[in-house]
Design a protein around this motif. Structure first.
Motif, PDB file in Angstrom:
ATOM      1  N   UNK A  52      37.048  47.274  39.175  1.00  0.00           N
ATOM      2  CA  UNK A  52      35.821  46.932  38.458  1.00  0.00           C
ATOM      3  C   UNK A  52      34.602  47.344  39.236  1.00  0.00           C
ATOM      4  N   UNK A  53      33.185  47.935  38.196  1.00  0.00           N
ATOM      5  CA  UNK A  53      32.170  48.833  39.234  1.00  0.00           C
ATOM      6  C   UNK A  53      31.141  48.114  38.516  1.00  0.00           C
ATOM      7  N   UNK A  54      30.717  47.536  38.560  1.00  0.00           N
ATOM      8  CA  UNK A  54      29.359  46.640  38.642  1.00  0.00           C
ATOM      9  C   UNK A  54      28.403  47.644  39.752  1.00  0.00           C
ATOM     10  N   UNK A  55      26.393  46.720  38.879  1.00  0.00           N
ATOM     11  CA  UNK A  55      26.199  46.495  39.854  1.00  0.00           C
ATOM     12  C   UNK A  55      26.315  45.336  41.236  1.00  0.00           C
ATOM     13  N   UNK A  56      24.949  45.196  42.606  1.00  0.00           N
ATOM     14  CA  UNK A  56      25.436  44.043  43.367  1.00  0.00           C
ATOM     15  C   UNK A  56      24.966  43.016  42.663  1.00  0.00           C
ATOM     16  N   UNK A  57      24.500  42.740  41.569  1.00  0.00           N
ATOM     17  CA  UNK A  57      24.377  41.212  41.497  1.00  0.00           C
ATOM     18  C   UNK A  57      25.522  40.332  40.620  1.00  0.00           C
TER      19      UNK A  57
ATOM     20  N   UNK B  66      30.004  42.924  45.533  1.00  0.00           N
ATOM     21  CA  UNK B  66      30.730  41.944  45.008  1.00  0.00           C
ATOM     22  C   UNK B  66      30.598  42.118  43.757  1.00  0.00           C
ATOM     23  N   UNK B  67      29.193  41.858  42.933  1.00  0.00           N
ATOM     24  CA  UNK B  67      29.681  41.708  41.522  1.00  0.00           C
ATOM     25  C   UNK B  67      31.094  42.325  41.024  1.00  0.00           C
ATOM     26  N   UNK B  68      31.078  43.652  41.639  1.00  0.00           N
ATOM     27  CA  UNK B  68      32.192  44.338  40.703  1.00  0.00           C
ATOM     28  C   UNK B  68      33.987  43.870  40.814  1.00  0.00           C
ATOM     29  N   UNK B  69      33.421  42.937  41.834  1.00  0.00           N
ATOM     30  CA  UNK B  69      35.190  42.127  41.860  1.00  0.00           C
ATOM     31  C   UNK B  69      34.966  40.970  41.279  1.00  0.00           C
ATOM     32  N   UNK B  70      33.878  40.224  41.028  1.00  0.00           N
ATOM     33  CA  UNK B  70      33.574  39.463  40.601  1.00  0.00           C
ATOM     34  C   UNK B  70      33.773  39.730  38.921  1.00  0.00           C
ATOM     35  N   UNK B  71      33.211  40.869  38.288  1.00  0.00           N
ATOM     36  CA  UNK B  71      33.038  41.675  37.201  1.00  0.00           C
ATOM     37  C   UNK B  71      34.653  41.515  36.711  1.00  0.00           C
ATOM     38  N   UNK B  72      35.320  42.091  38.556  1.00  0.00           N
ATOM     39  CA  UNK B  72      37.123  42.366  37.220  1.00  0.00           C
ATOM     40  C   UNK B  72      37.537  41.030  37.035  1.00  0.00           C
ATOM     41  N   UNK B  73      37.415  40.069  38.028  1.00  0.00           N
ATOM     42  CA  UNK B  73      38.054  39.197  37.306  1.00  0.00           C
ATOM     43  C   UNK B  73      37.253  38.942  36.113  1.00  0.00           C
TER      44      UNK B  73
ATOM     45  N   UNK C 117      42.728  44.225  41.691  1.00  0.00           N
ATOM     46  CA  UNK C 117      43.175  45.433  42.716  1.00  0.00           C
ATOM     47  C   UNK C 117      43.795  46.050  42.783  1.00  0.00           C
ATOM     48  N   UNK C 118      44.017  47.129  42.894  1.00  0.00           N
ATOM     49  CA  UNK C 118      44.905  48.111  42.571  1.00  0.00           C
ATOM     50  C   UNK C 118      45.368  49.120  43.511  1.00  0.00           C
ATOM     51  N   UNK C 119      44.491  50.046  43.948  1.00  0.00           N
ATOM     52  CA  UNK C 119      43.945  50.505  44.950  1.00  0.00           C
ATOM     53  C   UNK C 119      42.492  50.467  45.938  1.00  0.00           C
ATOM     54  N   UNK C 120      42.833  50.993  46.964  1.00  0.00           N
ATOM     55  CA  UNK C 120      41.320  50.717  47.634  1.00  0.00           C
ATOM     56  C   UNK C 120      41.006  51.673  48.544  1.00  0.00           C
TER      57      UNK C 120
END
Length: 237
Positions: A2-7, A133-140, A146-149
């Motif tokens: 997922x992608x958002x901002x860093x907050x 970190x906020x993108x990872x949070x939003x993904x949860x 996460x399937x590709x980096x």
């Protein structure tokens, strides 16, 4: 991912606090507003939340399979943007999104993500550039995983002491010639990146968009060709 901002994203705000419009094409004013939002996000985050391909999709009319999701506040302020690309015939639709730097942690990113999931029947890939970190949070929050980096490797170009390049026998290197090499290069690119749905799916229109950009310089677009017939066998752009 997922992608958002860093907050960190907050709980979804009440529905009247925003309006979400899904459009097949942006007019000039809308494209300019989205471009300004993306630029503001990049200044804040040090990384564009929307890829070069996505930014090219903002202009030039309708793109098959591409939709634009605009999140506005009651006063008309553009608070968030997402782009959904469902043009790949095999892979799940891909999306990128961001929220205006001054309007984060208010649930707008979650609202955009939920709209993307609704539009795709939860068959969705979301790119998060920079891995904030906020993108990872939003993904949860959205129950994504996460399937590709992708990672970038870099080194300075100063103080290099490299030998002169030597081509294999029968191979020569020349610059790309606009108006001549497009079809052959697209075919080669599709074969080389058959495993990579974004790069391998580049179309004539995608290439033409890049050739029209101010930064495009064919002298920096190298093709490896067979000396007996000119067949393209490799490239470096």
């Amino acid at each position: 991912m997922s992608s958002e901002a860093n907050t960190p994203t907050g709980p979804a705000a009440p529905a009247p606090a925003r309006r979400i419009d899904v459009l097949d094409v942006l007019d000039e004013e809308q494209a300019a507003a989205v471009g300004e939002l993306i630029a503001a996000g990049a200044r804040e985050d040090g990384q564009y939340a929307v890829s070069e391909q996505g930014r090219l999709h903002l202009r030039g009319g309708e793109r098959p399979g591409v939709r634009h999701v605009l999140l506005r506040l009651p006063d008309g302020t553009l608070a968030g943007y997402a782009q959904l690309d469902g043009s790949d015939p095999v892979e799940s639709p891909a999306a990128e999104l961001l929220v205006a730097p001054g309007l984060r942690a208010r649930g707008h990113g979650r609202a955009l993500g939920e709209e993307l999931l609704r539009l795709t029947g939860r068959r969705l890939r979301i790119w998060a550039h920079g891995g904030h970190p906020a993108a990872r949070h939003l993904a949860r929050v959205l129950k994504l995983h996460l399937f590709r980096e992708l990672r970038q490797l870099r080194r300075p170009l100063t103080d290099l002491d490299l030998p002169e390049p030597v081509c294999p026998e029968g191979i020569a290197v020349r610059a790309f010639v606009p108006g001549q090499d497009e079809e052959a290069w697209l075919e080669l690119n599709a074969a080389a990146f058959a495993h990579h749905p974004e790069q391998g799916g580049m179309t004539p229109r995608d290439l033409a968009d890049r050739e029209a950009e101010p930064w495009f310089d064919p002298e920096g677009f190298f093709l490896a060709v067979r000396e007996d017939g000119g067949e393209l066998v490799g490239f470096h752009w």
